[in-house]
Design a protein around this motif. Structure first.
Motif: not given
Length: 101
Positions: A47-54, A74-77, A79-83
């Protein structure tokens, strides 16, 4: 066709699916629209998590089911995630005023 025979139809279809599924994510201009879209694709976002241009790498391996984000993150602009393996981000620590000490 050689590449397709090397990786197989299933992996190629999975890659195509996630490539197309991320188009609405990229087009969503408001961060409030991105988190529900990622939830719909299997991510567990609090809840209340902000996802920008990840940006996501290796999305086709585990999919968004490998992404777990806690509440109030908060995941900002940048942010680069390796899944490739999966990512778990804990919820934000409560402020001292929220503690029941």
């Amino acid at each position: 066709m050689k590449a397709l025979s090397e990786i197989g139809w299933r992996r190629a279809a999975r890659y195509g699916f996630f490539t197309l599924a991320m188009i609405p994510y990229r087009l969503a201009l408001l961060p409030q629209l991105r988190a529900p879209w990622l939830r719909l694709l299997g991510a567990r976002i609090g809840r209340r998590t902000v996802v920008h241009d990840v940006r996501f790498f290796n999305l086709y391996r585990r999919g968004l089911a490998g992404l777990e984000v806690g509440d109030e993150c908060f995941l900002g602009d940048e942010c680069l995630l390796d899944l490739a393996e999966g990512i778990r981000l804990e919820r934000q620590a409560p402020s001292p005023s929220e503690c029941s000490c």
